[in-house]
Motif scaffolding. Structure first.
Motif, PDB file in Angstrom:
ATOM      1  N   UNK A 141      41.861  42.594  38.340  1.00 44.45           N
ATOM      2  CA  UNK A 141      41.970  41.249  38.917  1.00 44.45           C
ATOM      3  C   UNK A 141      41.830  41.321  40.441  1.00 44.45           C
ATOM      4  N   UNK A 142      42.423  42.341  41.067  1.00 43.06           N
ATOM      5  CA  UNK A 142      42.259  42.497  42.518  1.00 43.06           C
ATOM      6  C   UNK A 142      40.787  42.771  42.844  1.00 43.06           C
ATOM      7  N   UNK A 144      38.185  41.863  41.111  1.00 44.86           N
ATOM      8  CA  UNK A 144      37.404  40.632  40.912  1.00 44.86           C
ATOM      9  C   UNK A 144      37.583  39.705  42.113  1.00 44.86           C
ATOM     10  N   UNK A 145      38.824  39.598  42.607  1.00 40.50           N
ATOM     11  CA  UNK A 145      39.080  38.748  43.777  1.00 40.50           C
ATOM     12  C   UNK A 145      38.261  39.244  44.975  1.00 40.50           C
ATOM     13  N   UNK A 148      34.532  38.719  44.463  1.00 38.20           N
ATOM     14  CA  UNK A 148      34.162  37.302  44.596  1.00 38.20           C
ATOM     15  C   UNK A 148      34.020  36.923  46.067  1.00 38.20           C
ATOM     16  N   UNK A 149      34.744  37.636  46.935  1.00 42.21           N
ATOM     17  CA  UNK A 149      34.651  37.362  48.371  1.00 42.21           C
ATOM     18  C   UNK A 149      33.491  38.152  48.992  1.00 42.21           C
ATOM     19  N   UNK A 234      29.102  41.872  35.169  1.00 39.40           N
ATOM     20  CA  UNK A 234      28.069  41.417  36.114  1.00 39.40           C
ATOM     21  C   UNK A 234      28.562  41.400  37.547  1.00 39.40           C
TER      22      UNK A 234
END
Lengths: 291, 306
Positions: A141-142, A144-145, A148-149, A234
């Motif tokens: 989750x970290x 992915x965060x 995403x940035x 992805x």
């Protein structure tokens, strides 16, 4: 001859160097097995151009989604690319992920942990608060965060994985340094006028290397799994990079048509992670028998 | 025990504060105008302006953060760019699916992991132990989404025994549960084995044997109680890995939980949703970890003394 006499005669018999080495290796079967599996992946990665039967991106549109055969050992994908060659080249990318992610997290986490453990007080509280925050995040989750940035790419993914692995090294080196700084040789070095940085990096770090090596081996397995997961979603390596997770992602669209697209990259991931995990366990038994 | 709880309880808000700060800063580090990012690329200028006011972008950063925390406490994470619905209500709709999947995975882990770990300890260094440990290390090394794909291919695509995607009947739970539950099963088996081995070498076990208590009674009476520690440890302290695993498993099975919601939000650059899901997922992990630590301390007094 009784059992006791047999043992005595064995003790008397001069042992050859080979038999000593063999006994040592047999007692550490997990270490040997782990080293063999990891060594195999490293050899495949280094000699990929010689082992692969085709270029990983070479397309054969007349021969798509074929089953394993004498020419294409693992079959071909939807672009007619040779799956075996892509899996072989994928070993290079997975090893690169391990080296970069483990390298960054180790280079940042270990000094932070050493500073926290050796200096103590406010430095310890602040560093470990930041590490506890990072540790609270589930790794994926970290990552992915952060991706995403930063944007989805192979390097950003490796960076994100490195960041979520930093607290593991910081906690480990802090705990080790807390124990080591009470040792007499460290106190002696301080009494002789060695600076705190010299004590930290020359005495404490040198003696923390065993647990750090063990941790790096175990972290390598986590890195391979996390990288495959992110690329599968992805958020890591982008097409046409022959990354194992990305290959499995392509394969999910062809379940029921050709399972080999996902089967072989997944097996490669499992072998690599298994190798690092078994090697890590073996190294722990060897370097830190108390655990 | 009270000091231990107080120490842990004091650390909890500090961690939650730090987690919210990191999520807040991460989204504001995006290149470009944060108001445009949060309102969406298609949003009209008026909506972007409204977002600018809501985020307090003219104010100092710490005031912006304060506003973010106040909104979050009120359950207001903004409006999803993708669905145009409040982020909180979408998360509330999706969370039960993730929670249910976590429960079934843990149930699988306990029902298989504990007996397997006990059997391995009882038959230590013999073939049942070797098989269990081999499976446990393989279970901890396999990528759960690959396992999911292989199971889908065999049981759903080839045999048609189970549904391929989505949620609905109990049959939909089987494959995602196997994919998500494999890792905790392996971990519980390993931990149960090592704690059982420790228990079986204790003096009170020898005394129980000397009193004439049968093997089965010893395992049932003493071992089951000691199996509680690995169960609580894995269930509680590995809740984070279940949440992480759910992200990938839900994406494979099109499971309508918050894991898939997060991945879809990243693809659509739905930043309010990314912020909301991340924050709620991490806070729930922090709280579950805290409760697990309390439960472990209650079961094992040695832990709270260290």
């Amino acid at each position: 001859m009784t059992a006791a006499e047999e043992t005595l005669s064995e003790m008397d018999a001069p042992r050859s160097r080979t038999s000593i080495v063999m006994r040592w290796l047999l007692r550490r079967a997990n270490l040997v097995l782990g080293a063999v599996l990891v060594g195999l992946i490293v050899i495949v990665a280094i000699f990929a151009p010689m082992i692969a039967t085709a270029q990983p991106d070479a397309q054969d549109l007349m021969n798509t989604l074929s089953a394993p055969s004498a020419i294409h050992w693992f079959g071909t994908d939807n672009f007619g690319r040779d799956i075996f060659s892509r899996v072989v080249y994928g070993a290079r990318i997975s090893l690169l992920e391990v080296v970069i992610s483990v390298g960054i997290s180790c280079l940042v986490g270990v000094p932070l942990g050493l500073i926290a453990g050796t200096l103590g007080k406010r430095a310890d509280q602040i560093i470990m608060w930041i590490m506890d925050i990072l540790f609270a995040f589930p790794g994926i989750i970290l990552a992915i965060l952060l991706v995403s940035v930063l944007g989805a790419s192979l390097f950003n993914m490796m960076l994100a994985i490195a960041i979520f692995s930093i607290p593991v090294y910081a906690r480990l080196s802090r705990n080790v340094s807390l124990g080591l700084k009470e040792m007499e040789y460290v106190e002696a070095a301080t009494a002789l006028g060695a600076s705190i940085w010299r004590v930290m990096f020359d005495h404490i770090l040198r003696n923390s290397l065993g647990p750090i090596i063990v941790q790096s081996t175990l972290t390598a397995g986590t890195v391979v799994l996390a990288a495959a997961s992110l690329s599968f979603l992805g958020l890591g390596a982008q097409p046409p990079t022959p990354e194992w997770g990305a290959m499995m992602s392509d394969g999910r669209n062809f379940l029921g048509v050709n399972v080999y697209l996902s089967l072989f990259p997944g097996l490669a991931v499992t072998v690599m992670v298994l190798g690092f995990n078994i090697l890590g366990d073996g190294l722990r038994d060897l370097l830190d028998p108390r655990s | 025990m009270k000091t231990y709880i107080a120490r842990k309880l004091l650390a909890l808000p500090l961690i939650v504060l730090g987690v919210s700060l990191l999520v807040f800063l991460a989204i504001r580090m995006l290149p470009g105008d944060p108001a445009r990012m949060m309102a969406g690329p298609e949003a009209p200028e008026a909506a972007v302006e409204a977002m600018r006011v809501r985020l307090g972008l003219g104010q100092p950063l710490f005031m912006q953060y304060f506003g973010f925390v106040v909104h979050a406490i009120q359950g207001d994470f903004g409006i999803s760019i993708r669905s145009n619905l409040p982020v909180a209500s979408e998360i509330a709709n999706r969370f039960p699916y993730t929670f249910a999947l976590a429960l079934t995975s843990y149930a699988m882990a306990i029902l298989i992991g504990v007996p397997a770990g006990m059997a391995a300890a009882v038959f230590r260094n013999r073939w049942p132990d070797q098989i269990v440990m081999l499976l446990a290390i393989a279970g901890a090394s396999v990528a759960n989404f690959w396992l999911a794909l292989m199971a889908m291919n065999y049981f759903a695509v080839e045999l048609h025994w189970l549904p391929l995607l989505g949620a609905g009947s109990w049959k939909h739970y089987i494959l995602p549960t196997i994919a998500l539950g494999t890792l905790p099963t392996a971990l519980i088996a390993r931990m149960t084995r090592s704690s059982m081995i420790e228990v079986l070498s204790q003096d009170f076990i020898r005394t129980a044997r000397a009193k004439g208590l049968g093997s089965f009674a010893i395992y049932r009476k003493h071992a089951l109680r000691n199996a509680l520690i690995p169960i609580v440890t894995i269930v509680g302290l590995n809740f984070g890995s279940i949440m992480g695993g759910a992200v990938v498993t839900e994406s494979v099975f099109n499971w309508p939980g918050i894991g898939r919601l997060l991945v879809d939000s990243v693809r659509y650059r739905d930043y309010p949703m990314i912020e909301g899901v991340t924050l709620l997922a991490v806070v729930s992990v922090v709280v579950v970890n805290f409760l697990a630590e309390m439960a472990i301390a209650a079961i094992n007094p040695r832990i709270r003394l260290t």
